[in-house]
Design a protein around this motif. Structure first.
Motif, PDB file in Angstrom:
ATOM      1  N   TYR A  75       2.713   1.668  -3.644  1.00 49.64           N
ATOM      2  CA  TYR A  75       1.820   1.558  -4.919  1.00 49.64           C
ATOM      3  C   TYR A  75       1.491   2.610  -5.183  1.00 49.64           C
ATOM      4  O   TYR A  75       0.688   3.448  -4.366  1.00 49.64           O
ATOM      5  CB  TYR A  75       1.097   0.425  -4.782  1.00 49.64           C
ATOM      6  N   ARG A 114      -4.598  -1.803  -7.154  1.00 49.17           N
ATOM      7  CA  ARG A 114      -3.953  -2.646  -6.376  1.00 49.17           C
ATOM      8  C   ARG A 114      -4.632  -3.903  -6.039  1.00 49.17           C
ATOM      9  O   ARG A 114      -3.811  -5.071  -6.007  1.00 49.17           O
ATOM     10  CB  ARG A 114      -3.227  -1.755  -5.095  1.00 49.17           C
ATOM     11  N   GLU A 115      -5.704  -3.736  -5.705  1.00 47.52           N
ATOM     12  CA  GLU A 115      -6.523  -4.938  -4.927  1.00 47.52           C
ATOM     13  C   GLU A 115      -6.665  -5.999  -6.306  1.00 47.52           C
ATOM     14  O   GLU A 115      -6.708  -7.153  -6.059  1.00 47.52           O
ATOM     15  CB  GLU A 115      -7.699  -4.644  -4.586  1.00 47.52           C
ATOM     16  N   LYS A 175       0.768  -1.276   0.137  1.00 51.56           N
ATOM     17  CA  LYS A 175       0.027   0.005  -0.197  1.00 51.56           C
ATOM     18  C   LYS A 175       0.799   1.209   0.110  1.00 51.56           C
ATOM     19  O   LYS A 175       0.552   2.179  -0.464  1.00 51.56           O
ATOM     20  CB  LYS A 175      -0.837  -0.103   1.413  1.00 51.56           C
ATOM     21  N   THR A 200      -4.143   3.720  -7.823  1.00 48.16           N
ATOM     22  CA  THR A 200      -5.440   3.495  -6.984  1.00 48.16           C
ATOM     23  C   THR A 200      -5.307   2.265  -6.183  1.00 48.16           C
ATOM     24  O   THR A 200      -4.863   1.239  -6.463  1.00 48.16           O
ATOM     25  CB  THR A 200      -6.443   3.674  -7.764  1.00 48.16           C
ATOM     26  N   GLU A 201      -6.132   2.220  -5.218  1.00 51.06           N
ATOM     27  CA  GLU A 201      -6.291   1.191  -4.405  1.00 51.06           C
ATOM     28  C   GLU A 201      -7.009  -0.042  -4.981  1.00 51.06           C
ATOM     29  O   GLU A 201      -6.913  -1.146  -4.842  1.00 51.06           O
ATOM     30  CB  GLU A 201      -6.997   1.340  -2.938  1.00 51.06           C
ATOM     31  N   GLU A 202      -8.001   0.452  -5.878  1.00 48.70           N
ATOM     32  CA  GLU A 202      -8.949  -0.584  -6.656  1.00 48.70           C
ATOM     33  C   GLU A 202      -8.030  -1.420  -7.602  1.00 48.70           C
ATOM     34  O   GLU A 202      -7.654  -2.425  -7.782  1.00 48.70           O
ATOM     35  CB  GLU A 202      -9.864   0.112  -7.338  1.00 48.70           C
TER      36      GLU A 202
END
Length: 77
Positions: free
Chosen positions: A60, A67-68, A57, A63-65
């Motif tokens: 990177y 990454r997920e 986290k 965006t978090e989306e």
């Protein structure tokens, strides 16, 4: 038999794939900045450990989306 999994593909110069050959995992990361990097893992846990470190986290930049989605693709290998 080798199975190839696409982790992500932005264009023909920026992509990441994992080839599974028995118990061997070959990760190829192609970047327009660094060229091609190849990593070999002998177990799924080793591959997942690398992925979780590579896409931490705090490191990177996307965006978090995104990454997920990348980590989910690794889990499906």
């Amino acid at each position: 038999m080798i199975k190839k999994h696409q982790i992500y593909k932005i264009d023909k110069w920026n992509m990441m794939t994992v080839e599974v050959n028995g118990t061997r995992f070959v990760l190829r990361e192609i970047s327009d900045q660094w060229g091609e990097e190849c990593h070999e893992f002998l177990s799924r846990p080793a591959l997942m450990h690398w992925a979780e470190e590579r896409f931490r986290k705090d490191k990177y930049s996307g965006t978090e989306e995104e990454r997920e989605a990348i980590l989910k693709a690794f889990k499906e290998v």
